[in-house]
Motif scaffolding. Structure first.
Motif, PDB file in Angstrom:
ATOM      1  N   ILE A 487      52.588 -26.178  57.688  1.00  0.00           N
ATOM      2  CA  ILE A 487      51.876 -26.083  56.608  1.00  0.00           C
ATOM      3  C   ILE A 487      51.446 -24.510  56.161  1.00  0.00           C
ATOM      4  N   GLY A 488      51.549 -24.249  54.937  1.00  0.00           N
ATOM      5  CA  GLY A 488      51.380 -22.869  54.741  1.00  0.00           C
ATOM      6  C   GLY A 488      52.416 -22.240  53.869  1.00  0.00           C
ATOM      7  N   THR A 489      52.166 -21.286  53.306  1.00  0.00           N
ATOM      8  CA  THR A 489      53.378 -20.621  52.327  1.00  0.00           C
ATOM      9  C   THR A 489      53.639 -18.978  52.583  1.00  0.00           C
ATOM     10  N   ILE A 490      53.037 -18.589  53.919  1.00  0.00           N
ATOM     11  CA  ILE A 490      53.208 -17.138  54.229  1.00  0.00           C
ATOM     12  C   ILE A 490      54.419 -17.181  54.978  1.00  0.00           C
ATOM     13  N   VAL A 491      55.550 -16.779  54.542  1.00  0.00           N
ATOM     14  CA  VAL A 491      56.697 -16.650  55.363  1.00  0.00           C
ATOM     15  C   VAL A 491      57.123 -15.202  55.579  1.00  0.00           C
ATOM     16  N   GLY A 492      56.766 -14.852  56.688  1.00  0.00           N
ATOM     17  CA  GLY A 492      56.930 -13.278  57.207  1.00  0.00           C
ATOM     18  C   GLY A 492      58.330 -13.207  57.803  1.00  0.00           C
ATOM     19  N   ASP A 493      58.676 -11.945  58.099  1.00  0.00           N
ATOM     20  CA  ASP A 493      59.938 -11.773  58.941  1.00  0.00           C
ATOM     21  C   ASP A 493      59.595 -12.200  60.429  1.00  0.00           C
ATOM     22  N   ALA A 494      60.196 -12.693  61.061  1.00  0.00           N
ATOM     23  CA  ALA A 494      59.963 -13.225  62.410  1.00  0.00           C
ATOM     24  C   ALA A 494      59.234 -11.962  63.268  1.00  0.00           C
TER      25      ALA A 494
END
Length: 822
Positions: A487-494
């Motif tokens: 759950i969440g919408t922050i998709v950063g670089d690994a």
């Protein structure tokens, strides 16, 4: 109790603290107690927390006259913060009020940092006042019987709304609010926003464009004249050929008196790598600051960050070098001075940072602007005007983010399920989905149950089942567990965690930086030199090293672009270079040698002019264009122009761009006259040309990775067992290609293109910039050598090829030859 009596309780409390409530605080109390919703616009450090905690507690007192003796447990209010680091700051005033007024109300925090023990305690007894994040709120909505949990909730406050607006977290918040409006019978929704241009629209997005909440709402502005003083550090020796290479370090000694004359100073840098370098260099040149200087950025471990924050409050630190990790509302009263190193790229960000100093009502905020190269002094001058005229950016809200909606519907299906007809009406009340059609809704429901047309033969995409009564539910425990993890919408670089070989967590670095290191390489991170040993799982093992190094982690978020407002202010300021000297700011006056050098070969453009410069060097033919629109717009415009030129004549050119302009570098001369004669800056066919010019498929493919993760099509892995970013990328690329070939009407596939053009390339701004150029007189200057304006662009391109030392040497030679003409 009447409102007057309630006000009396609050005012008495304020007087006991030797404070006087502000008019905006009283207005907010009155509006809340009258049952209104609203948006409070107040600068940082003006007491906005007390403006809303007080009426929440007063409302409880009003409805429970025997509040001192009897206490009904259960959730009464939720305070949403976008940064979990702020939770303690928000909790302290709430506890002061509840305890001092003799209520038995409890205050709790629920974020990613909350312990398992505390979570399980909250599961049986919720605190009366809960501080949480958008993600944790949705996790609560994914638990069975959440409606019972929220039924007595009377208030929800969304703090720092300007930070959430214009992001997918904001959309997530809109959806959460739409659900709580239905579940809570007597809910008041309030937002708190600092610096933002489109306040009316911000309120509309918060409450819903056609909602009864919007009709019964107020917009309260704190009329506090916060004095902000901007002091530019003007170098004694002014560069005539500016470049970005030295990160402002040549002005390091100018910072030392500022630090020495203040109790505590925050030095803001734009990137984490710049933060690391400045921290190292100050200690190298001033070892006496050891123990009194600290560093704070998002990749340093939580314990260190909290220690730094506490040390600022205790006044035990002289200075902290930091990034945007200290931008938001952390209440640091002892901070006297702020130093901004390099242009902040946006007015709101600058004002936010300025507000960190003098963080008390009535106190002056002082911010020193330290340019990393001469042209940034134009930005400094523009900032002075922005502060004077209260010019702030708008935040543009998202529309039709289908990935966030799919995640939200799955969240509801995981908890108690939902009925599509009811949910459709509820979702359409939000700003983001106000235009959601029946057909799109049906597609989304089919996607939840079957996983889209081209994937329906794969069981892993069938997550939601339809019960006999038409309710959509998730019955699989595995699906529910995986969904909650994601759950969440922050998709950063690994990110890879950095650990000592013998244990001990130091922080996290983006995967792509670590992937370039070989065992034995030394890099600087978290203020120490570390030798890389190996990667094990999602961790990089290191040991301390005494070797010197120039390797500093760079983060993908490092290259900020100008906002539209900032570009406009910069252009207006640049045009003053041709004004009489007495009408110029000190910064523009100090740049007189650079402007004089610019005029020798070219000109300083006026409002009605668009400048193009061409010249030849050993690198090839340079063609430089100056829209002054910011890096993001120049990226799109340079690709568009290069594509259109290639239709006229077969030519290959490399592109370079910064915030001021862009360069087309080719091995043969481009016919500028042909560009002008064929009107290549036209907005006609702009979108289709842009799609062909930029590898828009590739950009959309990268964008699709985030969409695939948010919508749950790709699983990012369990804690401590994350899926590598390259695997996520390849999984999402595979899906992207399937949709491209077999299902191009897939809403998520189409969304990838929409987001690429609207948000990454800012198509609307690009169109406006081209329309502005069409109105201007185009001035083409055939120069014999590089000009001061072109110099930062040329040297930026060299940066990609050369190490820092070699680059500095080469630039020194270039500057010398340009000055002497040899």
């Amino acid at each position: 109790m009447h409102q007057n009596e309630l006000f009396h309780i609050a005012e008495n409390w304020f007087h006991e603290q030797k404070w006087e409530p502000f008019p905006f605080q009283k207005q907010t109390w009155a509006a809340f107690l009258e049952g209104k919703h609203g948006l409070l616009n107040a600068p940082t450090g003006s007491g906005k927390t007390y403006a809303l905690w007080f009426p929440i507690v007063l409302d409880y007192i009003q409805n429970h006259p025997d509040y001192r003796t009897k206490h009904k447990k259960g959730l009464k209010a939720v305070w949403i913060t976008p940064l979990r680091a702020l939770s303690q700051e928000i909790k302290q005033p709430a506890e002061r009020i509840t305890q001092d007024l003799g209520t038995q109300m409890t205050v709790g925090i629920r974020t990613g940092d909350t312990s398992t023990k505390e979570r399980s305690r909250q599961r049986t007894t919720m605190p009366d006042l809960l501080i949480t994040t958008p993600e944790s709120l949705h996790l609560l909505l994914s638990s069975k019987g959440y409606a019972k949990l929220f039924k007595d909730c009377t208030a929800i406050v969304v703090d720092e709304w300007h930070e959430l607006l214009g992001t997918k977290r904001g959309v997530q918040m809109e959806l959460g609010l739409s659900r709580l409006k239905t579940v809570c019978k007597d809910l008041r929704i309030w937002g708190i926003s600092a610096t933002i241009g489109n306040l009316e629209q911000a309120r509309e997005v918060l409450l819903g464009p056609t909602s009864k909440e919007l009709e019964n709402s107020v917009l309260i502005k704190a009329e506090i004249n916060k004095k902000i003083t901007v002091k530019s550090t003007i170098p004694e020796e002014m560069e005539t050929f500016p470049w970005r290479g030295h990160l402002g370090l040549h002005l390091l000694e100018n910072v030392i008196p500022i630090i020495n004359n203040s109790k505590t100073t925050l030095l803001f840098t734009n990137t984490r790598s710049q933060c690391e370098i400045w921290f190292q260099k100050i200690l190298e040149q001033h070892p006496e600051y050891a123990g009194e200087l600290a560093m704070h950025h998002g990749s340093i471990n939580k314990e260190t960050r909290l220690w730094v924050e506490q040390a600022i409050r205790n006044e035990s630190l002289r200075a902290v070098v930091c990034t945007s990790s200290l931008d938001l509302g952390v209440d640091f009263a002892p901070v006297e001075t702020v130093v901004q190193i390099g242009g902040p790229k946006g007015v709101a960000r600058f004002l936010q940072r300025a507000g960190r100093s003098g963080h008390r009502p009535g106190k002056e905020s002082v911010i020193h602007f330290l340019p990393t190269h001469a042209m940034e002094l134009i930005e400094a001058s523009a900032m002075q005007k922005a502060v004077l005229h209260h010019a702030v950016e708008d935040r543009i809200p998202y529309l039709n983010s289908f990935d966030v909606l799919i995640q939200y519907l799955t969240t509801l299906a995981v908890s108690d399920g939902f009925y599509p007809d009811e949910m459709y009406q509820e979702v359409r009340q939000t700003f983001c989905y106000q235009a959601l059609s029946e057909e799109q809704w049906q597609w989304l429901l089919n996607f939840l149950v079957m996983g889209s047309q081209s994937l329906k033969s794969y069981d892993e995409y069938k997550k939601v089942e339809v019960e006999d009564d038409g309710r959509f539910v998730v019955n699989s425990r595995a699906v529910a567990m995986r969904h909650r993890f994601q759950i969440g919408t922050i998709v950063g670089d690994a990110t890879i965690s950095v650990r000592y070989q013998k244990g001990g967590y130091i922080g996290s670095i983006e995967e792509y930086f670590i992937s370039k290191l070989s065992p034995g390489d030394v890099f600087t991170f978290a203020g120490r030199n570390l030798e890389f040993i190996r990667i094990k799982g999602m961790s990089a093992h290191v040991v301390n090293s005494t070797k010197r190094t120039n390797k500093v982690p760079s983060w993908m978020g490092g290259r900020l672009s100008f906002s539209a407002k900032m570009s406009e202010l910069l252009r207006q300021e640049l045009y003053t270079a041709e004004f009489p000297q007495e009408e110029q700011s000190p910064e523009i006056q100090s740049l007189a040698p650079m402007f004089a050098k610019q005029r020798e070969e070219s000109l300083v453009p006026q409002p009605h002019q668009f400048l193009i410069e061409t010249f030849k060097t050993s690198d090839g033919h340079h063609h430089i264009f100056y829209p002054f629109e910011g890096r993001a717009i120049h990226e799109g415009m340079s690709s568009l122009l290069a594509y259109r030129i290639s239709l006229l004549t077969p030519i290959t050119c490399s592109l370079a761009f910064n915030d001021y302009g862009f360069e087309l570098l080719s091995d043969k001369k481009i016919d500028i006259q042909a560009i002008l004669d064929n009107n290549l800056f036209t907005t006609d066919f702009m979108l289709s040309d842009l799609q062909k010019s930029l590898n828009s498929n590739e950009m959309a493919r990268r964008k699709f990775r985030d969409i695939a993760v948010i919508s749950g099509m790709v699983f990012t892995g369990y804690p401590e067992k994350g899926v590598k970013m390259k695997h996520l990328q390849s999984s999402s690329e595979l899906l992207f290609d399937v949709f491209k070939d077999f299902e191009d009407d897939n809403l998520l596939y189409q969304q990838a293109y929409t987001e690429t053009f609207e948000h990454q390339l800012e198509e609307g701004r690009l169109r406006l910039a081209l329309e502005r150029i069409a109105q201007q007189e185009i001035v083409w200057k055939k120069c014999t050598k590089p000009t001061p304006f072109s110099f930062p662009i040329i040297t930026d391109r060299l940066r990609e090829k050369l190490s820092n030392e070699k680059l500095a040497d080469r630039i020194k030679r270039m500057v010398k030859s340009l000055k002497t003409g040899k």
